[in-house]
Design a protein around this motif. Structure first.
Motif, short mmCIF file in Angstrom:
data_model
loop_
_atom_site.label_atom_id
_atom_site.label_comp_id
_atom_site.label_asym_id
_atom_site.label_seq_id
_atom_site.Cartn_x
_atom_site.Cartn_y
_atom_site.Cartn_z
N PRO A 281 22.41 64.73 74.73
CA PRO A 281 22.71 66.32 74.73
C PRO A 281 21.54 67.13 75.26
O PRO A 281 21.84 68.23 75.69
CB PRO A 281 22.93 66.54 72.99
CG PRO A 281 23.31 65.32 72.44
CD PRO A 281 22.49 64.13 73.35
N GLY A 282 20.44 66.57 74.99
CA GLY A 282 19.06 67.27 75.65
C GLY A 282 17.98 66.58 75.45
O GLY A 282 17.97 65.49 75.08
N LYS A 283 16.90 66.83 76.11
CA LYS A 283 15.61 66.13 75.95
C LYS A 283 15.21 66.11 74.50
O LYS A 283 14.44 65.17 73.99
CB LYS A 283 14.43 66.84 76.85
CG LYS A 283 14.79 66.53 78.43
CD LYS A 283 13.75 67.30 79.05
CE LYS A 283 13.93 67.02 80.68
NZ LYS A 283 12.73 67.67 81.45
N SER B 117 10.04 64.78 77.84
CA SER B 117 9.27 65.66 77.45
C SER B 117 9.97 66.86 77.14
O SER B 117 10.88 67.39 77.87
CB SER B 117 7.95 66.10 78.30
OG SER B 117 7.27 67.17 77.85
N THR B 118 9.88 67.64 75.95
CA THR B 118 10.40 68.76 75.72
C THR B 118 9.86 70.08 76.00
O THR B 118 10.29 71.20 75.61
CB THR B 118 10.84 68.68 74.21
OG1 THR B 118 9.84 68.67 73.40
CG2 THR B 118 11.70 67.57 73.73
N ILE B 119 8.75 70.04 76.74
CA ILE B 119 8.03 71.37 76.74
C ILE B 119 8.69 72.08 77.95
O ILE B 119 8.80 73.27 77.75
CB ILE B 119 6.60 71.05 77.43
CG1 ILE B 119 5.68 70.33 76.36
CG2 ILE B 119 5.65 71.99 77.94
CD1 ILE B 119 4.43 69.59 77.14
N ASN B 120 9.03 71.57 78.94
CA ASN B 120 9.69 72.12 80.01
C ASN B 120 11.14 72.96 79.37
O ASN B 120 11.86 73.97 80.16
CB ASN B 120 10.39 71.49 81.21
CG ASN B 120 9.08 71.04 81.92
OD1 ASN B 120 8.01 71.61 81.76
ND2 ASN B 120 8.94 69.93 82.61
N THR C 28 19.37 77.89 63.79
CA THR C 28 18.36 78.81 64.23
C THR C 28 17.86 78.58 65.70
O THR C 28 17.12 79.23 66.39
CB THR C 28 17.25 79.14 63.36
OG1 THR C 28 16.50 78.01 63.36
CG2 THR C 28 17.57 79.50 61.92
N GLY C 29 18.58 77.39 66.24
CA GLY C 29 18.08 76.89 67.79
C GLY C 29 19.25 75.94 67.88
O GLY C 29 20.24 76.44 68.61
N GLU C 30 19.19 74.80 67.74
CA GLU C 30 20.41 73.69 68.15
C GLU C 30 19.95 72.49 67.13
O GLU C 30 18.94 71.96 67.01
CB GLU C 30 20.05 73.23 69.55
CG GLU C 30 21.05 72.25 69.95
CD GLU C 30 21.14 71.90 71.58
OE1 GLU C 30 21.63 70.91 71.93
OE2 GLU C 30 20.18 72.59 72.44
N THR C 31 20.93 72.09 66.56
CA THR C 31 20.92 71.09 65.68
C THR C 31 22.21 70.21 65.48
O THR C 31 23.28 70.80 65.74
CB THR C 31 20.66 71.66 64.02
OG1 THR C 31 20.22 70.42 63.27
CG2 THR C 31 21.72 72.52 63.69
N TRP C 32 22.17 69.11 65.07
CA TRP C 32 23.38 68.27 64.95
C TRP C 32 23.52 68.05 63.33
O TRP C 32 22.68 67.74 62.80
CB TRP C 32 23.16 66.86 65.32
CG TRP C 32 24.47 65.62 65.39
CD1 TRP C 32 25.44 65.59 65.92
CD2 TRP C 32 24.40 65.02 64.08
NE1 TRP C 32 26.33 64.85 65.46
CE2 TRP C 32 25.82 64.40 64.31
CE3 TRP C 32 23.76 64.62 63.04
CZ2 TRP C 32 26.35 63.39 63.48
CZ3 TRP C 32 24.07 63.70 61.94
CH2 TRP C 32 25.54 63.29 62.33
#
Length: 296
Positions: free
Chosen positions: A45-47, A78-81, A219-223
């Protein structure tokens, strides 16, 4: 197959676990587990979730996630970008708001002048026309002193009755308010307390209420996975802020609620609109398993 995926797969086989069994342990879908072993992180779903799933996989097969991230840092996403586009969008939004606000302030003087002119015309009309008509149609005073006296006595009597009625209503309302306040003071307040914590698992107890409405907010993205005590899942999936940022379930007829959270740092739990604090810090455990028992 990547070196990181090969290391995880060997550890899984060494423990004698199948992908189905690992899926049940981690609550990660089998296709994501296969993607981790094959090094196919683009299907995640994402980094952020790729890193979180790899960490859960490693913990399940008794490997140290931090050591794996350091050893295979070239393979781990990496999740920085991911944060850069969001910051840029916020800057753009602020510039747009500033431009829109300046346009509004530019036309405010014109609006003020128009309202002032309308007010002046209304005052002129009122004093010239309305006041003149009122003075022409005003009734002449009654010259009969006896009629005035009787009318005065009647008005006085009506006023006394109204004052008495108002006093009775005030006393009745004060009495009801005092009884209501007393009942509210005697009624016990809802309480959500921690019963036990073990690792990433926390058990709470809900007291002093018949209502049990659970709300999970992102408050952001969560499963998340919301279940009852019998294992029935009311909702399972990803919550995103601004799209599907919350999920509410009424557990008033259930004995307990079970919430599996994939990203506790960006997740909030509310019981009857009262926020429940995490007993285990999100910095300590990204995933958390929460159980809330309803003690009616």
């Amino acid at each position: 197959m990547s070196e990181l995926g090969n290391r995880l797969k060997e550890a899984r086989l060494a423990k004698g676990l199948s992908l189905e069994e690992l899926q049940e342990m981690t609550k990660i879908q089998k296709r994501y587990l296969v993607g981790i072993e094959e090094g196919n992180h683009s299907m995640m779903p994402g980094k952020f979730y790729a890193r979180a799933f790899i960490k859960q996989y490693a913990e399940a097969v008794d490997l140290a996630p931090e050591e794996l991230f350091e050893e295979f840092k070239e393979e781990v996403p990496s999740t920085i970008n991911d944060e850069i586009p969001e910051q840029l969008s916020r800057v753009t939004s602020r510039k747009t708001m500033a431009i829109g606000s300046s346009k509004v302030f530019d036309i405010l003087p014109t609006i003020f002048i128009i309202l002032l002119v309308i007010g002046i015309f209304f005052l002129v009309w009122y004093f010239v026309f309305a006041k003149g008509n009122d003075s022409d149609t005003a009734p002449k005073p009654n010259k009969s002193s006896e009629a005035n006296y009787q009318e005065s006595e009647k008005l006085k009597e009506n006023k006394e009755k109204e004052d008495k009625a108002d006093k009775n209503n005030t006393e009745e309302n004060n009495s009801k308010n005092e009884e209501q306040a007393k009942e509210e003071e005697e009624a016990p307040k809802q309480e959500v307390s921690v019963v036990k914590t073990a690792g990433r698992t926390t058990e709470y107890e809900l007291k002093n209420t018949d209502k049990f409405e659970l709300k999970v907010v992102s408050t952001g993205e969560t499963w998340i996975n919301i279940k009852n005590g019998k294992g029935y899942s009311f909702f399972q999936g990803i919550l995103k802020k601004g799209e599907t940022e919350s999920k509410s379930v009424d557990f008033s007829k259930e004995t307990e609620a079970v919430i599996v959270i994939g990203n506790s740092a960006q997740t909030e739990i509310y019981v009857n609109d009262e926020k429940v604090d995490f007993a285990v810090s999100p910095a300590t455990s990204v995933r958390q398993d929460i159980t809330i028992r309803n003690n009616k």
